[in-house]
Design an enzyme around this catalytic site. Structure first.
Site, short mmCIF file in Angstrom:
data_model
loop_
_atom_site.label_atom_id
_atom_site.label_comp_id
_atom_site.label_asym_id
_atom_site.label_seq_id
_atom_site.Cartn_x
_atom_site.Cartn_y
_atom_site.Cartn_z
N ARG A 154 -10.15 -11.55 2.34
CA ARG A 154 -11.08 -12.57 1.85
C ARG A 154 -10.43 -13.96 1.87
O ARG A 154 -11.14 -14.97 1.94
CB ARG A 154 -11.55 -12.21 0.44
CG ARG A 154 -10.48 -12.22 -0.63
CD ARG A 154 -10.89 -11.44 -1.87
NE ARG A 154 -10.98 -10.01 -1.59
CZ ARG A 154 -11.36 -9.10 -2.49
NH1 ARG A 154 -11.69 -9.48 -3.72
NH2 ARG A 154 -11.42 -7.83 -2.17
N LYS A 191 0.83 -1.19 0.00
CA LYS A 191 0.00 0.00 0.00
C LYS A 191 0.87 1.25 0.00
O LYS A 191 2.00 1.24 0.52
CB LYS A 191 -0.88 0.04 1.26
CG LYS A 191 -1.94 -1.03 1.38
CD LYS A 191 -2.68 -0.88 2.69
CE LYS A 191 -3.74 -1.95 2.89
NZ LYS A 191 -4.89 -1.73 2.01
N ASP A 219 -2.95 -7.60 -1.64
CA ASP A 219 -3.67 -6.67 -0.77
C ASP A 219 -5.14 -7.05 -0.64
O ASP A 219 -5.88 -6.39 0.08
CB ASP A 219 -3.53 -5.23 -1.29
CG ASP A 219 -3.90 -4.19 -0.26
OD1 ASP A 219 -3.90 -4.53 0.95
OD2 ASP A 219 -4.20 -3.05 -0.64
#
Length: 460
Positions: free
Chosen positions: A313, A239, A309
């Site tokens: 999930r 990020k 990233d």
């Protein structure tokens, strides 16, 4: 200013709730000196503003500007503004608002000050005598549950890693006589949680699966799953600094289900509760999982990693597969899963996904009733093909970038195949700005709505 509750007391000072529309009628019913005092002050009953009223020999109470209709946060700004002491509402609020008003009052005293130097002189407490019709016990329990969630989210990642999150869950379990277990590090592989292990293996702090159960074995099964990414660097798809700044909150889903679990146990709902939290740090090292890797999952499905990233999930996939195998009466997962949900709905409105129209409608109804909002988005089947992979059973992201919250929900749905009553909540778990009762920082979104649903479904 600490906010508490007090027993009925004749010395408690009156709090008069007024709006700009009702102020003149209130003034007309007051002694001339009181009305003159209020008019001279310039008080216009603006929401959030208070005016102290003189009394015989000292303070005689206060006027508080509020908006109509009254809501959970109508009293939340008062503890910080009022002098210490005991107060009572001068009029009775609507019975269906009373408990929420008391809860908001208690949360008006919330501050995350664990790392701040203590004040030389502690602030005096402001106490409210709960109005008739308020369930003070439920208000206290709700405020305690939300405080737990907020504190977990607000704690810096250096002091809230996977081990510390597990310790918080263990302490919660011990407090209510629940069973607690945890699977740590490489034991995740032998126990059948390969995706949790893959995401967390690069960190110095070992990944783990937290498992809490409580309640009678023959009661309806309610399973809560929370994303516990204690810090998210993005992994090798790192990020930018701006996107990493608040990633201590990426375990907000875990904090939410732990807070909800506290409230379920504290209110004694007759359910068989199970809480599953995959707790990891998505870090960067020579052992980090890579774009293009194919991961195995507990469900038996293989997943091609399109972006590291999109790790939340992946850990949820294993936990949901375990939850689904028991076929609970109700399965809910909470996760700070996608920026796409925030782009679509903003920071205050969690996205709700469910294949069960009845469950979704029921939950939305409770969310509206307790003013803990949710907004339903579709598990649109036409987008499922975007998660196809030429080399694995599915991919963890789509290549086109559209409908990111929807495709994330569709990805999770591949791991919930035997439990029709499933809801996925994509939430922010954070307040970007200070508001009464809701200071900037961690927030317990959807917690009150979910508890209202559980209370209505299962009684207690």
């Amino acid at each position: 200013m600490p906010a508490t509750l007090a027993a009925a007391d004749a010395t408690a000072l009156p709090l008069h709730l007024v709006t700009p529309a009702s102020l003149e009628a209130w003034l007309a019913a007051q002694p001339e000196a009181t009305a003159a005092w209020v008019r001279a002050s310039g008080f216009g009953a603006e929401a959030g503003r208070i005016l102290l009223l003189p009394g015989t020999g000292g303070l005689g109470g206060a006027l508080a500007g509020v908006e109509e209709p009254l809501g959970p946060w109508s009293l939340a700004g008062l503890p910080a503004q009022l002098p210490g002491g005991s107060y009572r509402l001068a009029g009775e609020p609507p019975a269906d608002k009373a408990t929420a008003l008391v809860t908001g009052w208690l949360l008006g005293g919330y501050r995350f000050d664990r790392f701040k130097r203590p004040a030389e002189k502690p602030a005096p407490e402001t106490a409210l005598v709960p109005p008739a019709g308020a369930d003070a016990g439920l208000a206290r329990k709700t405020a305690a549950a939300m405080t737990l969630t907020r504190d977990l989210v607000n704690t810096p990642a250096a002091e809230m890693g996977p081990a510390e999150l597990a310790a918080a869950a263990e302490a919660l379990a011990a407090g209510f006589g629940a069973r607690f277990s945890v699977i740590v590090g490489d034991d995740l592989l032998s126990a059948g949680y390969p995706a949790v292990h893959a995401v967390g293996r690069a960190a110095l702090r070992a990944p783990r699966l937290i498992d809490l159960t409580w309640g009678a074995a023959d009661a309806p099964k309610v399973t809560l799953v929370g994303k516990g990414v204690c810090f998210d660097s993005g992994g090798l798809d790192i990020k930018p600094a701006s996107g990493m700044r608040n990633m201590k909150k990426d375990m907000g889903g875990a904090a939410t289900v732990l807070g909800l679990a506290r409230l379920v146990m504290d209110t004694g709902l007759p359910v068989r509760l199970r809480v599953l939290v995959p707790a990891v740090e998505n870090a960067i090292s020579g052992d980090a999982f890579r774009p293009g890797d194919i991961l195995r999952t507990r469900k038996g499905l293989t997943v091609e990693v399109g972006n590291t990233d999109a790790e939340g999930r992946l850990v949820l996939a294993d936990a949901l597969a375990e939850a689904d195998a028991e076929k609970p009466d109700l399965l809910v997962d909470c996760a700070t899963l996608t920026g796409a949900a925030r782009v679509a709905l903003g920071p205050d409105l969690p996205a709700l996904f469910s294949p069960d129209d009845g469950l979704a409608g029921e939950l939305l109804g409770h969310a509206a009733a307790v003013e803990d909002p949710l907004w339903r988005l579709p598990l649109w089947p036409g987008y499922a093909k975007w998660l196809e992979s030429p080399v694995a059973d599915l991919a963890n992201v789509s290549e086109n970038g559209h409908a990111g919250a929807v495709t994330a929900g569709l990805f999770l749905s591949r791991f919930v195949t035997d439990t029709p009553a499933w809801a996925h909540i994509d939430l922010y778990a954070w307040n970007d700005q200070d508001r009464p009762g809701r200071p900037k920082g961690g927030e317990a979104m959807a917690l009150r709505a979910l508890h209202a649903l559980l209370s209505r479904r299962y009684g207690g």
